[in-house]
Write a protein that holds these residues in place. Structure first.
Motif, PDB file in Angstrom:
ATOM      1  N   LEU A  20       0.844  -1.201   0.000  1.00  0.00           N
ATOM      2  CA  LEU A  20       0.000   0.000   0.000  1.00  0.00           C
ATOM      3  C   LEU A  20       0.875   1.245   0.000  1.00  0.00           C
ATOM      4  CD1 LEU A  20      -2.457  -1.068   2.836  1.00  0.00           C
ATOM      5  CD2 LEU A  20      -3.032  -0.918   0.402  1.00  0.00           C
ATOM      6  N   GLU A  21       0.376   2.295  -0.646  1.00  0.00           N
ATOM      7  CA  GLU A  21       1.022   3.607  -0.537  1.00  0.00           C
ATOM      8  C   GLU A  21       0.139   4.446   0.362  1.00  0.00           C
ATOM      9  OE1 GLU A  21       1.683   5.104  -4.511  1.00  0.00           O
ATOM     10  OE2 GLU A  21       3.430   3.796  -4.718  1.00  0.00           O
ATOM     11  N   PHE A  22       0.746   5.094   1.331  1.00  0.00           N
ATOM     12  CA  PHE A  22       0.011   5.959   2.261  1.00  0.00           C
ATOM     13  C   PHE A  22       0.297   7.391   1.830  1.00  0.00           C
ATOM     14  CE2 PHE A  22      -1.336   2.768   5.308  1.00  0.00           C
ATOM     15  CZ  PHE A  22      -0.540   1.699   4.930  1.00  0.00           C
ATOM     16  N   ALA A  51      -4.637  20.463  -1.018  1.00  0.00           N
ATOM     17  CA  ALA A  51      -5.173  19.656  -2.131  1.00  0.00           C
ATOM     18  C   ALA A  51      -4.501  20.040  -3.450  1.00  0.00           C
ATOM     19  CB  ALA A  51      -6.679  19.867  -2.242  1.00  0.00           C
ATOM     20  N   THR A  52      -3.974  19.035  -4.126  1.00  0.00           N
ATOM     21  CA  THR A  52      -3.412  19.226  -5.468  1.00  0.00           C
ATOM     22  C   THR A  52      -3.318  17.847  -6.121  1.00  0.00           C
ATOM     23  OG1 THR A  52      -1.663  20.360  -6.725  1.00  0.00           O
ATOM     24  CG2 THR A  52      -0.939  19.070  -4.837  1.00  0.00           C
ATOM     25  N   GLY A  53      -2.805  17.783  -7.346  1.00  0.00           N
ATOM     26  CA  GLY A  53      -2.566  16.501  -8.011  1.00  0.00           C
ATOM     27  C   GLY A  53      -3.829  15.685  -8.192  1.00  0.00           C
ATOM     28  N   SER A  54      -3.686  14.371  -7.955  1.00  0.00           N
ATOM     29  CA  SER A  54      -4.797  13.459  -8.271  1.00  0.00           C
ATOM     30  C   SER A  54      -6.053  13.759  -7.433  1.00  0.00           C
ATOM     31  CB  SER A  54      -4.362  12.004  -8.063  1.00  0.00           C
ATOM     32  OG  SER A  54      -4.150  11.751  -6.704  1.00  0.00           O
ATOM     33  N   LEU A  55      -5.880  14.294  -6.230  1.00  0.00           N
ATOM     34  CA  LEU A  55      -7.050  14.577  -5.375  1.00  0.00           C
ATOM     35  C   LEU A  55      -7.955  15.630  -6.021  1.00  0.00           C
ATOM     36  CD1 LEU A  55      -8.556  14.399  -2.595  1.00  0.00           C
ATOM     37  CD2 LEU A  55      -7.050  16.215  -1.809  1.00  0.00           C
ATOM     38  N   THR A  56      -7.336  16.667  -6.567  1.00  0.00           N
ATOM     39  CA  THR A  56      -8.136  17.747  -7.152  1.00  0.00           C
ATOM     40  C   THR A  56      -8.819  17.271  -8.441  1.00  0.00           C
ATOM     41  OG1 THR A  56      -6.132  18.561  -8.219  1.00  0.00           O
ATOM     42  CG2 THR A  56      -6.770  19.642  -6.189  1.00  0.00           C
ATOM     43  N   LYS A  57      -8.091  16.421  -9.198  1.00  0.00           N
ATOM     44  CA  LYS A  57      -8.671  15.907 -10.456  1.00  0.00           C
ATOM     45  C   LYS A  57      -9.841  14.981 -10.154  1.00  0.00           C
ATOM     46  CE  LYS A  57      -4.366  16.118 -12.991  1.00  0.00           C
ATOM     47  NZ  LYS A  57      -3.252  15.505 -12.265  1.00  0.00           N
ATOM     48  N   ARG A  58      -9.631  14.101  -9.173  1.00  0.00           N
ATOM     49  CA  ARG A  58     -10.637  13.080  -8.861  1.00  0.00           C
ATOM     50  C   ARG A  58     -11.909  13.684  -8.301  1.00  0.00           C
ATOM     51  NH1 ARG A  58      -8.956  10.702  -4.167  1.00  0.00           N
ATOM     52  NH2 ARG A  58      -6.871  10.615  -5.027  1.00  0.00           N
ATOM     53  N   PHE A  71       2.736  14.011   0.537  1.00  0.00           N
ATOM     54  CA  PHE A  71       3.838  13.047   0.366  1.00  0.00           C
ATOM     55  C   PHE A  71       3.299  11.624   0.451  1.00  0.00           C
ATOM     56  CE2 PHE A  71       4.233  11.875   4.888  1.00  0.00           C
ATOM     57  CZ  PHE A  71       3.692  12.985   5.516  1.00  0.00           C
ATOM     58  N   LYS A  72       4.166  10.695   0.043  1.00  0.00           N
ATOM     59  CA  LYS A  72       3.798   9.279   0.037  1.00  0.00           C
ATOM     60  C   LYS A  72       4.743   8.497   0.947  1.00  0.00           C
ATOM     61  CE  LYS A  72       5.738   6.661  -2.638  1.00  0.00           C
ATOM     62  NZ  LYS A  72       6.691   5.572  -2.849  1.00  0.00           N
ATOM     63  N   LEU A  73       4.190   7.618   1.766  1.00  0.00           N
ATOM     64  CA  LEU A  73       5.030   6.758   2.607  1.00  0.00           C
ATOM     65  C   LEU A  73       4.735   5.291   2.305  1.00  0.00           C
ATOM     66  CD1 LEU A  73       4.681   8.451   6.148  1.00  0.00           C
ATOM     67  CD2 LEU A  73       6.514   8.792   4.473  1.00  0.00           C
ATOM     68  N   PRO A  84      12.274  14.622  -2.660  1.00  0.00           N
ATOM     69  CA  PRO A  84      11.418  15.432  -3.543  1.00  0.00           C
ATOM     70  C   PRO A  84      10.739  14.603  -4.648  1.00  0.00           C
ATOM     71  CG  PRO A  84      13.519  16.528  -3.183  1.00  0.00           C
ATOM     72  CD  PRO A  84      13.661  15.141  -2.631  1.00  0.00           C
ATOM     73  N   ASP A  85      11.152  13.338  -4.792  1.00  0.00           N
ATOM     74  CA  ASP A  85      10.435  12.442  -5.710  1.00  0.00           C
ATOM     75  C   ASP A  85       9.102  11.998  -5.113  1.00  0.00           C
ATOM     76  OD1 ASP A  85      12.193  12.318  -7.823  1.00  0.00           O
ATOM     77  OD2 ASP A  85      12.635  10.174  -7.636  1.00  0.00           O
ATOM     78  N   THR A  86       9.027  11.984  -3.791  1.00  0.00           N
ATOM     79  CA  THR A  86       7.845  11.415  -3.134  1.00  0.00           C
ATOM     80  C   THR A  86       7.058  12.443  -2.315  1.00  0.00           C
ATOM     81  OG1 THR A  86       9.091  10.757  -1.172  1.00  0.00           O
ATOM     82  CG2 THR A  86       8.990   9.140  -2.957  1.00  0.00           C
ATOM     83  N   CYS A  87       7.506  13.699  -2.362  1.00  0.00           N
ATOM     84  CA  CYS A  87       6.800  14.776  -1.624  1.00  0.00           C
ATOM     85  C   CYS A  87       6.468  15.885  -2.613  1.00  0.00           C
ATOM     86  CB  CYS A  87       7.713  15.438  -0.594  1.00  0.00           C
ATOM     87  SG  CYS A  87       8.372  14.379   0.678  1.00  0.00           S
ATOM     88  N   ARG A  88       5.464  16.692  -2.300  1.00  0.00           N
ATOM     89  CA  ARG A  88       5.315  17.962  -3.019  1.00  0.00           C
ATOM     90  C   ARG A  88       5.766  19.069  -2.077  1.00  0.00           C
ATOM     91  NH1 ARG A  88       0.544  15.755  -5.647  1.00  0.00           N
ATOM     92  NH2 ARG A  88       0.993  15.593  -7.868  1.00  0.00           N
TER      93      ARG A  88
HETATM   94  N1  UDP Z   1       3.397   9.863  -4.881  1.00  0.00           N
HETATM   95  C1  UDP Z   1       4.512   9.044  -4.977  1.00  0.00           C
HETATM   96  N2  UDP Z   1       4.425   7.890  -5.679  1.00  0.00           N
HETATM   97  C2  UDP Z   1       3.285   7.479  -6.277  1.00  0.00           C
HETATM   98  C3  UDP Z   1       2.147   8.304  -6.170  1.00  0.00           C
HETATM   99  C4  UDP Z   1       2.233   9.489  -5.472  1.00  0.00           C
HETATM  100  O1  UDP Z   1       5.559   9.358  -4.423  1.00  0.00           O
HETATM  101  O2  UDP Z   1       3.272   6.387  -6.885  1.00  0.00           O
HETATM  102  C5  UDP Z   1       3.469  11.121  -4.126  1.00  0.00           C
HETATM  103  C6  UDP Z   1       3.495  12.344  -5.037  1.00  0.00           C
HETATM  104  O3  UDP Z   1       4.819  12.726  -5.327  1.00  0.00           O
HETATM  105  C7  UDP Z   1       2.796  13.374  -4.219  1.00  0.00           C
HETATM  106  C8  UDP Z   1       1.805  12.587  -3.356  1.00  0.00           C
HETATM  107  O4  UDP Z   1       2.293  11.257  -3.350  1.00  0.00           O
HETATM  108  O5  UDP Z   1       3.695  14.021  -3.357  1.00  0.00           O
HETATM  109  C9  UDP Z   1       0.376  12.622  -3.849  1.00  0.00           C
HETATM  110  O6  UDP Z   1       0.354  12.255  -5.202  1.00  0.00           O
HETATM  111  P1  UDP Z   1      -0.972  12.289  -6.097  1.00  0.00           P
HETATM  112  O7  UDP Z   1      -1.888  11.227  -5.618  1.00  0.00           O
HETATM  113  O8  UDP Z   1      -1.505  13.671  -6.169  1.00  0.00           O
HETATM  114  O9  UDP Z   1      -0.394  11.782  -7.440  1.00  0.00           O
HETATM  115  P2  UDP Z   1      -0.198  12.347  -8.893  1.00  0.00           P
HETATM  116  O10 UDP Z   1      -0.820  13.688  -8.978  1.00  0.00           O
HETATM  117  O11 UDP Z   1       1.297  12.349  -8.985  1.00  0.00           O
HETATM  118  O12 UDP Z   1      -0.851  11.296  -9.725  1.00  0.00           O
END
Ligand code: UDP
Length: 261
Positions: free
Chosen positions: A89-91, A97-104, A176-178, A199-203
């Motif tokens: 799982l990715e947490f 709010a930005t990225g996939s959350l805003t689109k979804r 960010f993703k954990l 910075p690959d896994t955080c905004r």
């Molecule tokens: N993220 C990540 N790996 C993934 C998906 C997301 O590190 O496989 C991080 C991404 O960099 C951002 C946060 O998780 O900091 C939320 O990402 P989002 O769901 O908005 O994804 P995206 O817009 O990249 O599809």
């Protein structure tokens, strides 16, 4: 240090068997991918910066009692880690709010959330890491309720710590993703924070200009990715102000004794 056989190769990292049982070597590549592998590139120096930034953050988290897989950094691109059973799982932790959350959900980009929001996605490249509910996690036994409760608490502690750490150097931690893994230490099951925080896994947005200092520079073709990652490293005092990735002098990592099992 003896590097064993390749155990796994992902988009940005390779995991090799480590010198002792229960250890592994995590190698940071320069490869960048986005949009579920549709966009790919190699960005020279990215792996070196992520190795250093992730080492710094995970070491700081260790110091406040958050258990992580990191044992020590070995060289420019590699870390010695504990080999864990990765929870699939990715947490995702969000403050803005930005990225996939805003689109979804059609939420306005940049909306500040009243409380941090934790989302779960199923780690599966073929399916594009789909968002899942707690019910899916327990139904398919990806993790137990107890594990999720523990992990949610860790996610919020990591968020509190990192919000402060980044705010102190003029950076907003947007999201960010954990990832987490299971391990048995002295017969006791433990959950360790795994993977990387970089910075690959955080905004990360500059507090004043809102300039993006993260992988969105690659996703959105904004350019200057290395300069942005370097700026994060400079502000966190990981690299001296004047240092440039091509001339970085790395401190010798300190020796850490592994506990015998
Ligand atoms: N993220 C990540 N790996 C993934 C998906 C997301 O590190 O496989 C991080 C991404 O960099 C951002 C946060 O998780 O900091 C939320 O990402 P989002 O769901 O908005 O994804 P995206 O817009 O990249 O599809």
């Amino acid at each position: 240090m003896h590097k064993g056989k390749k155990l796994y190769e992902g988009k940005a990292k390779i995991i090799y068997a480590g010198p002792e049982r229960g250890t592994a070597i995590q190698h940071f590549k320069d490869d960048a991918t986005a949009y579920n592998n549709l966009k790919k590139s190699t960005i020279e120096g990215k792996g070196v910066l992520n190795n250093r930034i992730s080492e710094h953050i995970l070491n700081s988290l260790n110091q406040i009692g958050i258990k992580t897989h990191l044992i020590k950094r070995i060289n420019m691109r590699e870390q010695l880690i504990r080999l864990v059973e990765i929870i699939p799982l990715e947490f995702i932790v969000r403050n803005i709010a930005t990225g996939s959350l805003t689109k979804r959900l059609g939420i306005t980009d940049g909306t500040v959330l009243d409380l941090p929001l934790i989302e779960y996605s199923f780690k599966n490249d073929e399916l594009g890491d789909p968002l899942v509910a707690l019910e899916h996690i327990t139904a398919f036994k990806w993790a137990s309720i107890e594990e999720i409760k523990k992990i949610n608490t860790i996610c919020l502690r990591v968020n509190d710590f990192m919000l402060g750490m980044f705010r102190g150097v003029g950076i907003k931690l947007v999201d960010f993703k954990l990832e987490f893994g299971r391990i048995e230490i002295n017969g006791k099951k433990e959950i360790l924070l795994a993977d990387e925080i970089s910075p690959d896994t955080c905004r990360l947005w500059d507090v004043v200009s809102e300039k993006k200092l993260d992988k969105d520079r690659f996703r959105k073709d904004l350019g200057n990715l290395i300069q942005a990652y370097q700026e994060v490293a400079h502000r966190l005092k990981i690299l001296p102000e004047e240092a440039n990735i091509s001339e970085v002098k790395f401190n010798k990592p300190t020796a850490v004794r592994l506990k015998k099992k």
